[in-house]
Design an enzyme around this catalytic site. Structure first.
Site, short mmCIF file in Angstrom:
data_model
loop_
_atom_site.label_atom_id
_atom_site.label_comp_id
_atom_site.label_asym_id
_atom_site.label_seq_id
_atom_site.Cartn_x
_atom_site.Cartn_y
_atom_site.Cartn_z
N GLU A 22 9.19 1.56 11.65
CA GLU A 22 10.40 3.52 10.65
C GLU A 22 9.89 4.67 10.86
OE1 GLU A 22 13.87 2.69 8.70
OE2 GLU A 22 13.56 0.58 8.37
N GLU A 62 8.66 16.93 15.21
CA GLU A 62 8.92 16.98 14.65
C GLU A 62 7.94 17.42 13.14
OE1 GLU A 62 10.26 12.94 11.11
OE2 GLU A 62 8.77 13.50 12.65
N CYS A 69 12.86 11.83 7.27
CA CYS A 69 12.61 11.65 7.99
C CYS A 69 14.08 11.79 8.67
CB CYS A 69 12.43 10.10 8.12
SG CYS A 69 13.23 9.00 7.88
N LYS A 107 0.67 -1.03 0.43
CA LYS A 107 -0.15 -0.09 0.11
C LYS A 107 0.60 1.63 -0.42
CE LYS A 107 -2.14 2.60 2.60
NZ LYS A 107 -2.14 4.32 2.10
#
Ligand SMILES: Cc1cc2nc3c(=O)[nH]c(=O)nc-3n(C[C@H](O)[C@H](O)[C@H](O)COP(=O)(O)OP(=O)(O)OC[C@H]3O[C@@H](n4cnc5c(N)ncnc54)[C@H](O)[C@@H]3O)c2cc1C
Length: 1009
Positions: A758, A888, A792, A677
């Site tokens: 992750e 973040e 990231c 996906k």
């Protein structure tokens, strides 16, 4: 008539005789510099340490710091005993009397630099130039400088060039030509210019952009030079800048204003394989232009850089790998230049007596007068050769760098390397006393003998030979090369791919379940974030029924797929890699449009996808066979791995091909069946990967493609009893939800679900007080703003020690202001749009939060109004407790935090929930060791950007709230997709056991049903 070779020898001997009357003092045994040279030539490791120390020294503030560094660099120096004793004694002395030894060392290094730097400023250099004039030696002056990181710095540089020009013209107005002949070809004032000093954003992929910025800066300088009767030379730098420099030269000197001006020159580097073609092209251009121009022929100053850079990127090396090949090409180009003397004025830039004698002899053969060409040599080097050439009646010009010690460091280190190079002429002649006969040998002859195996290949050649490649598990792994966009053919391919890809806009992609293409009533669109009204494509949307079906077919396909040999599965991945490579430019173009990736970033993503396929195939071959655990008489124990079952792969949009392909490949090669996906924002790329897998021959049902809302089908499948494994990369919020949900066991569930998770980061880089700011600034900007800060791994907290805080901020803000923001279809754009409107709004909110918490130190102004463009932004005065320092943001926003010392810097860096990447800029070996041991990050980067992990080289992944501790692209990644199993058999019968137990047994891997 004598042959050319004997003419060369005769001239060479004459030069040597004249040289021997005044031997080269740089290689004598006395003095600090001479000792440094002697030590360096004795021991390569020590040479590295010495040159690194020389490099950091000018930036150290106090004597105490100098002594500390001295100790760190040399306290356990090895090498010959005498050398070690000498260094250790130096270190001891420095510790006892730092106030003497600090300044003494600095003085020595300054003195050493002064041997190569002709003056600190325009006034200072005149003393040297006057002395040389008395010796009948002319000059070309070069301005030393820090690597420019911003347009403010390039403007300052351009102004300094103009000042220098004025001052030189004024001071030398009554100077006359030393030879008094053909003086119109050789103006007294000669300035050498480096284009990299005049535009901080040169992108090799976009020469047109560079020229558009460089030409306006150069024109005033050229105009003034023309008025003053001066000469301007374009120096040549690294290969990446070569085509831009050539194009710029040809463009600007073809302009009406300059096309009849003969006092322009450029450099040709003979160590480049394509230098002959370039020179021929340049000569043709010159003839068409109809005015003389000049070429300085050199071998090239960046050999070590070019060889290591091309190896790192997997590129064809642009330079010759054998020294005699560069020498031979120098001679070929010498002939080419002299044969075209009617249009080009030659300058031979070499200290090599053979190269010089060849030019003299060939010119003589063609009947060219000595005054119509010149020899150019570097200030501070090969003094006796200059003197000899003057005595022989040749025209000699010295290349004189001007500037302060700190900016001059990289120039100094280049000279030190050149003088101590194993391959260099000066070392051979003045330090190793190689015979005249050998020094004058024909380089073509040496090459022929090398090829016949008479002479050993040079060290460099040995180092460059690559290790065997192939599918054998023990073959060394080679990453897919990045596309070298400095090459015009690659620029053209990319532009063509972008044009082609545009034609595909509005395409429709189906779901793929069990090999069937499925269309649903709902289609959703994926848009170009640079221009949101452009629809890249439409994708069929799956609901719960399709998700159910996909899980069921994946379950059914598992039994067969798990029994397919791992070799077949590995080959599937390798075919995928081949197709990705074949369709590389098309896929890059798709990424530019669908997710707003700049060219090189898109290319890096495809290269990484290829790497994942080839790397995991290789890992699987290593671990696929059942392996004996211990060799014990009478008993055999084999460990091997079974796949887990059905894997659900949920991938993000920021590395739309690499991460998706990496997780899918890992799951498939280990024998799991997969439902992939992709992110809704990069669904067309996901569908293309499905198509590639099908072309590579993945069986129906083994890989299924579902597009849909994560909150609907993603959530449904995570919770599904028939899903055994979830590989997820994405946000913390979703990652933690998956982690928790997958922990609940449902009725009928066979396996405990494995989650490979992750998530994000709040990555920090620390800038130490002795950091090389040229690198730290450029790499920080790249790490924070590359791909809009949407990696990231991106930098979001820059932690700066207060000692050099002001300098860092000044240069950082200037550099940020020079970064190009815009539509990434343009190759020189560094910062494109963020992915979608939701991200755009969220980041804008953070900008407001930042403004209320900290100081807005920089925000880009000219960003496109249409599209999701966020201006790169820097906040200062940030403290660790602020939201912008903790949360973040996933956008081009950088927080700068000032700290007292390294202790505080480490505390701040480690004081977040995350531990993904971290970086450190420093030239203190002790501090570097400390960071290596203490920085809490899955990937720690020293003196380089903190993004751009390469498969196999930098296994990637973090811990704490950044992830479950897995390493994509690492040796042990595949274990996460497998269940380990051990089979033990007692093979002894009545004490009788087989003598030998095989290390591998394949029999029970694929049992017959
Ligand atoms: C006045 C002047 C201006 C210069 N301007 C520039 C410039 O603008 N740009 C630039 O790049 N260089 C420039 N150089 C050249 C460079 O800085 C070196 O000085 C020059 O390459 C040394 O060559 P040589 O002929 O003096 O010495 P040599 O000892 O004969 O040659 C050394 C050179 O050989 C080449 N080489 C070394 N090892 C190998 C190997 N294993 N395989 C193949 N080739 C090898 C390298 O180019 C090395 O520098 C300039 C030099 C001078 C004198």
């Amino acid at each position: 008539m004598r042959s050319l070779q004997s003419e060369i020898e005769q001239r060479g001997r004459q030069i040597f005789e004249l040289v021997d009357n005044h031997p080269e003092s740089l290689f004598s045994k006395a003095g600090f510099y001479q000792r440094l040279m002697a030590l360096s030539m004795r021991d390569e490791r020590l040479k590295l340490q010495l040159f690194r120390f020389v490099d950091v020294l000018p930036s150290l503030g106090s004597s105490g710091e100098i002594v500390e560094h001295l100790q760190e660099y040399f306290a356990d120096a090895n090498g010959s005993q005498k050398v070690s004793e000498l260094l250790r004694a130096g270190v001891r002395l420095a510790r006892i009397v730092p106030w003497i030894s600090g300044p003494v060392l600095r003085w020595n290094v300054s003195e050493m630099a002064r041997q190569f730097i002709a003056g600190r400023n325009p006034n200072d250099v005149m003393r040297t130039l006057r002395k040389r004039r008395a010796q009948k030696i002319g000059f070309t002056v070069d301005l030393l400088g820090e690597a420019v990181v911003s347009e403010t710095e390039t403007d300052e540089y351009a102004a300094r060039y103009l000042d220098l020009l004025e001052s030189l013209a004024h001071e030398t107005k009554d100077w006359t030509d030393p030879l008094g002949k053909n003086s119109e070809l050789f103006p007294v004032v000669n300035l050498s210019v480096k284009i990299s000093a005049l535009y901080s954003q040169i992108n090799p992929a976009d020469p047109a952009d560079a020229i558009a910025h460089l030409a306006p800066k150069l024109r005033p300088l050229l105009r003034r030079a023309r008025e003053l009767g001066a000469f301007i030379n374009f120096d040549m730098e690294s290969y990446a800048h070569k085509n831009t420099t050539l194009e710029l030269f040809k463009t600007i000197f073809a302009e009406e204003e300059f096309r009849d001006w003969p006092h322009a020159g450029i450099v040709t580097q003979a160590y480049l394989r394509d230098s002959e073609a370039d020179l021929r092209n340049l000569i043709e251009w010159g003839r068409a232009r109809g005015t003389r121009f000049a070429v300085r022929l050199v071998k090239g100053a960046y050999w070590d850089y070019e060889t290591s850079k091309s190896r790192q990127n997997g590129w064809d090396c642009p330079v010759y790998l054998q020294k005699p090949a560069s020498d031979a090409n120098f001679e070929t180009l010498t002939r080419l230049l002299l044969e075209n003397e009617s249009i080009v004025t030659s300058a031979f830039g070499s200290h090599n007596v053979r190269s010089i004698a060849h030019a003299q002899a060939f010119a003589e053969e063609l009947g060219i007068d000595r005054s119509r060409f010149e020899f150019q040599l570097l200030y501070g080097m090969a003094g006796p050769i200059k003197r000899a050439l003057v005595e022989m009646g040749y025209r000699v010009r010295e290349y004189c760098p001007v500037g302060e010690l700190l900016p001059g460091m990289s120039y100094l280190v280049r000279r030190l390397l050149e003088n101590t190079s194993n391959e260099g002429f000066l070392r051979a002649k003045f330090s190793e006393n190689v015979s005249v006969e050998d020094l004058l040998r024909d380089p073509c002859e040496i090459l022929r003998r090398n090829r016949n195996g008479v002479l050993p290949p040079s060290n460099a050649t040995k180092n460059m030979t690559t290790t065997t490649s192939g599918t054998h598990p023990d073959a060394s792994y080679e990453n897919a090369p990045l596309t070298n966009f400095a090459l015009p053919e690659n620029q053209e391919k990319m532009r063509a791919a972008l044009r082609e890809q545009r034609k595909q806009f509005g395409c429709k992609v189906p779901l793929t379940i069990n090999g069937e293409k499925i269309w649903t009533d709902n289609m959703f669109s994926s848009v170009n974030p640079s221009e949101p009204d452009q629809i890249v494509g439409y994708a069929a949307e799956a609901g719960i029924p399709e998700a159910e079906r996909a899980v069921a077919v994946a379950r059914a396909a598992f039994e067969k797929w798990r029994r397919t040999s791992f070799e077949q599965r590995c080959q599937l991945l390798e075919r995928v890699a081949e197709i990705l490579d074949r369709r590389r430019f098309e896929l890059c173009a798709l990424e530019v449009f669908e997710v707003g990736k700049p060219w090189a970033q898109a290319d890096g993503d495809i290269a990484e996808a290829i790497d994942f396929c080839t790397f995991y195939a290789r890992q699987m071959r290593r671990m696929g066979r059942p392996r004996l655990t211990q060799n014990v008489p009478g008993e055999e124990s084999y460990q091997h791995y079974w796949p887990r079952g059905v894997a659900l792969v949920i991938a993000p949009w920021n590395f739309p091909m690499a991460i998706l392909c990496g997780m899918v490949s890992a799951a498939l090669v280990t024998g799991n069946t997969v439902i992939m996906k992709p992110s809704e924002q990069s669904v067309i790329i996901g569908a293309t990967l499905m198509e590639i897998y099908e072309e590579a021959g993945v069986p129906p049902g083994v890989l299924n493609f579902l597009n849909g809302k994560g909150s609907v089908i993603g959530a449904h499948m995570v919770d599904h009893k028939d899903v055994d494994l979830i590989a997820f990369t994405g946000s913390r919020e979703v990652g933690l939800w998956i982690w928790e949900t997958a922990g609940k066991t449902r009725e009928g569930q066979r396996e405990l679900k494995r989650v490979i998770c992750e998530m994000g980061g709040k990555n920090a880089m620390i800038v130490d007080s002795d950091a090389d700011l040229d690198e730290a600034i450029v790499d920080s900007i790249y790490s924070a703003f590359g791909f809009q800060g949407q990696k990231c791994s991106a930098l979001s907290r820059l932690i700066v020690l207060e000692e050099n805080y002001n300098r860092v901020i000044e240069r950082l803000l200037g550099a940020a202001g020079s970064v190009r923001v815009g539509n990434p279809e343009e190759p020189s754009v560094v910062v494109g749009p963020v992915i979608d409107e939701a991200a755009y709004r969220r980041i804008l909110d953070y900008l407001e939060i930042g403004k209320s918490e900290a100081t807005l130190a920089y925000q880009a102004k000219d960003v496109p109004q249409h599209g999701y463009f966020i201006p790169p932004t820097i906040f200062t005065g940030v403290t660790p407790d602020m939201r912008i320092a903790r949360e973040e943001i996933f956008g081009p926003v950088l927080s700068v935090i000032k700290v007292r010392d390294l202790d505080e810097a480490i505390d701040v860096a480690n004081g977040t929930d995350y531990a993904l990447t971290g970086g450190f800029f420093s030239r203190s070996p002790a501090n570097i060791e400390r960071i290596k041991a203490q920085l809490e990050a899955g990937n720690v980067y020293i003196n380089r950007p903190c993004t751009g992990a390469i498969v196999g080289r930098h296994p990637f992944g973090g811990f704490k709230m950044s992830g479950g501790g897995t390493k994509a692209g690492g040796e042990d990644y595949l274990l996460n997709f497998l269940i380990p199993r051990v089979v033990t058999e007692n093979v002894a019968r009545h004490g009788m056991a087989p003598e030998k137990t095989p290390e591998y047994r394949d029999e029970f891997l694929w049992p017959k049903k």
